[in-house]
Design a protein around this motif. Structure first.
Motif, PDB file in Angstrom:
ATOM      1  N   GLY A 165       0.606  -1.313  -0.194  1.00  0.00           N
ATOM      2  CA  GLY A 165      -0.084   0.076   0.144  1.00  0.00           C
ATOM      3  C   GLY A 165       0.960   1.466   0.273  1.00  0.00           C
ATOM      4  O   GLY A 165       0.270   2.179   0.726  1.00  0.00           O
ATOM      5  N   PHE A 166       1.875   1.204  -0.627  1.00  0.00           N
ATOM      6  CA  PHE A 166       3.571   2.606  -0.328  1.00  0.00           C
ATOM      7  C   PHE A 166       2.878   3.433  -1.670  1.00  0.00           C
ATOM      8  O   PHE A 166       3.528   3.946  -2.246  1.00  0.00           O
ATOM      9  CB  PHE A 166       4.156   1.665  -0.206  1.00  0.00           C
ATOM     10  N   ILE A 167       1.570   3.240  -2.800  1.00  0.00           N
ATOM     11  CA  ILE A 167       2.524   3.525  -3.856  1.00  0.00           C
ATOM     12  C   ILE A 167       1.392   5.706  -3.551  1.00  0.00           C
ATOM     13  O   ILE A 167       2.486   5.682  -4.069  1.00  0.00           O
ATOM     14  CB  ILE A 167       0.547   3.155  -5.111  1.00  0.00           C
ATOM     15  N   HIS A 168       0.962   5.936  -2.707  1.00  0.00           N
ATOM     16  CA  HIS A 168       0.673   7.156  -3.145  1.00  0.00           C
ATOM     17  C   HIS A 168       2.442   7.321  -2.018  1.00  0.00           C
ATOM     18  O   HIS A 168       2.833   8.618  -2.521  1.00  0.00           O
ATOM     19  CB  HIS A 168      -0.535   7.832  -2.195  1.00  0.00           C
ATOM     20  N   ASP A 169       3.033   6.991  -1.554  1.00  0.00           N
ATOM     21  CA  ASP A 169       3.722   7.425  -0.131  1.00  0.00           C
ATOM     22  C   ASP A 169       4.844   7.023  -1.384  1.00  0.00           C
ATOM     23  O   ASP A 169       5.677   8.503  -1.779  1.00  0.00           O
ATOM     24  CB  ASP A 169       4.596   6.585   0.403  1.00  0.00           C
ATOM     25  N   ILE A 170       4.712   6.545  -2.704  1.00  0.00           N
ATOM     26  CA  ILE A 170       6.546   6.246  -3.901  1.00  0.00           C
ATOM     27  C   ILE A 170       6.072   7.525  -5.051  1.00  0.00           C
ATOM     28  O   ILE A 170       6.873   8.392  -4.653  1.00  0.00           O
ATOM     29  CB  ILE A 170       5.895   5.086  -3.931  1.00  0.00           C
ATOM     30  N   LYS A 171       5.081   7.710  -4.711  1.00  0.00           N
ATOM     31  CA  LYS A 171       4.492   8.850  -5.736  1.00  0.00           C
ATOM     32  C   LYS A 171       5.268  10.622  -5.528  1.00  0.00           C
ATOM     33  O   LYS A 171       5.786  11.509  -5.977  1.00  0.00           O
ATOM     34  CB  LYS A 171       3.140   8.689  -6.921  1.00  0.00           C
ATOM     35  N   LYS A 172       4.794  11.035  -4.170  1.00  0.00           N
ATOM     36  CA  LYS A 172       4.824  11.415  -3.686  1.00  0.00           C
ATOM     37  C   LYS A 172       7.029  11.871  -3.258  1.00  0.00           C
ATOM     38  O   LYS A 172       7.225  13.054  -3.816  1.00  0.00           O
ATOM     39  CB  LYS A 172       4.721  11.258  -2.028  1.00  0.00           C
TER      40      LYS A 172
END
Ligand code: AMP
Length: 425
Positions: A165-172
């Motif tokens: 579930g790290f997708i948003h963190d990675i995009k940031k």
């Protein structure tokens, strides 16, 4: 091919010789020239292939050459983002080993512990930062970390980060990286979402693919024990009692299951500890440390906690539960048989897990031999054929192997397909 022939500089060669690396692994042989040319890289590979050295060696080399060229003061010029704390720590250890004679410094940051020691290390100055996504963003938001000087960015185990579930963190994080950088993206599998994510990170890139079956499945001796679910604890005890001095890593699909196995083994006077997401970071590190140095012989782990576990002399991996995602099986058995070593991995398979075994055999394109000489054989079950059976025609029944492995079923078709996403640990 030698590391010298790949153009690796003397101080790193010296460190690699001390590590006992005599020649590059396939992923190193393919990736190092691409990375030394300054190109972006998409690596389809997983831990156990020598992936960490494949990216850290050329990065260290370029950092040394950059420093010689412009005499820059120490600042964070490399960022490695990886999903778990254990993997982050291990990557940090590898950077430390390979950079031993270069003066290139790294630090590792991850959540679950107080941040003071991590921010102190950052204040002292580092060239390489290895981080899990949550703590990285946290320390960036607090102003302890800036990514403005990053020249080398590595996203490691990308598929696992998505699963967690790290997708948003990675995009940031990607959005904060400077444009003028070299980017490396590693993932064991390449589903659509991962390819899309890789496009956000990479510019003009080259690709290297090391297939799981090439990397691990071929050199790990594997076997299946068909066993009723209720007999799994007895079979585990039986196997562990056979070779009490061997280091054995046991995989459990769930955290609760891992704790239960520890209790069941305790009843048989077998000491084991569990590592999973509900254990504190300190407890996880302590168990892992004891396991690595041989004080603890049996470690029970969930998949996410076990990511990146690299234990020399790991004799045996036991899949107490078969994973429902076939790639996970390859990750698990890759804990033994690291780099050039060979290893043994055995799996328990109850009736419900039969479909998982089918998917695993399809992925690795191998029929895993069955062990029938053990006291808890689930009678009446037949071996799972590698190829789907034809409805018509005179195909022959595959023989039962009755394989006699150093650690020693049969199955039926009652399994329900309960495929679902892996749980976040
Ligand atoms: P990794 O895929 O990075 O987790 O590496 C797996 C294991 O292989 C680690 O224990 C490394 O120390 C080891 N390793 C990496 N490269 C080599 C090499 N060229 N020769 C021997 N062992 C290696």
């Amino acid at each position: 091919m030698t590391f010298k022939e790949l153009g690796i500089i003397e101080p790193i060669l010296k460190a690699l010789a001390a590590e006992g690396y005599t020649k590059p692994t396939p992923i190193q042989e393919q990736s190092i020239p691409i990375l030394l040319k300054g190109k972006d890289l998409l690596g389809c590979a997983q831990t156990g292939t020598g992936k960490t050295a494949a990216f850290s060696i050329p990065i260290i080399q370029q950092l040394v050459l950059d420093r010689e060229a412009d005499g820059q003061q120490r600042k964070i010029r490399t960022l490695v983002v990886t999903p778990t704390r254990e993997l982050a720590i291990q990557i940090g250890e590898n950077f430390t080993s390979y950079a031993r004679h270069t003066g290139i410094r790294n630090t590792v940051i991850f959540g679950g512990v107080k941040q003071g020691r991590q921010t102190d290390a950052l204040k002292r100055g580092v060239d390489v930062l290895i981080a899990t996504p949550g703590r990285l963003l946290d320390l960036m938001n607090q102003g302890f970390i800036s990514l403005k000087d990053i020249k080398y960015a590595v996203l490691d185990e990308a598929d696992q980060m998505l699963d967690m579930g790290f997708i948003h963190d990675i995009k940031k994080i990607i959005a904060k990286l400077p444009n003028n950088r070299q980017s490396l993206f590693f993932s064991a599998t390449m589903p659509k979402a991962i390819v899309e994510l890789s496009r956000k990170l990479l510019g003009d890139f080259e690709q290297v693919t090391i297939k799981p079956q090439q990397a691990t499945a071929e050199k790990v001796e594997q076997a299946i024990y068909f066993v009723a679910k209720k007999n799994k604890p007895k079979l585990l005890t039986h196997l562990l009692e056979k070779d009490p001095n061997d280091s054995t890593l046991v995989f459990s699909r769930t955290k609760h299951g891992a704790n239960k196995i520890v209790k069941q083994l305790a009843k048989a006077d077998i000491k084991a500890e569990a590592i999973h997401g509900n254990k504190s970071q300190n407890a996880r590190q302590k168990s892992l440390g004891d396991f690595k140095n041989g004080d603890l012989k049996v470690l029970i782990a969930t998949d996410i906690a076990a990511r990146g576990i690299d234990v020399e002399d790991l004799s045996l991996v036991i899949n107490y539960d078969l994973p429902n995602v076939p790639e996970t099986y390859v990750h698990r058995i890759g804990r033994t048989g690291r780099a050039s070593a060979s290893g043994i991995a055995v799996s328990f398979c109850d009736a419900e897990e039969r479909p998982y075994l089918k998917s695993i055999q399809k992925l690795i394109n191998q029929q895993v031999p069955t062990i029938t000489d053990h006291p808890f054989v689930d009678d009446g079950l037949e071996e799972v054929p590698l190829q789907p059976e034809k409805k018509h025609g005179n195909h022959k029944q595959r023989p039962r192997t009755g394989h006699s492995n150093p650690r020693g079923g049969k199955n039926n078709n009652r399994g329900r397909n309960t495929n679902h996403r892996p749980k976040r640990d």
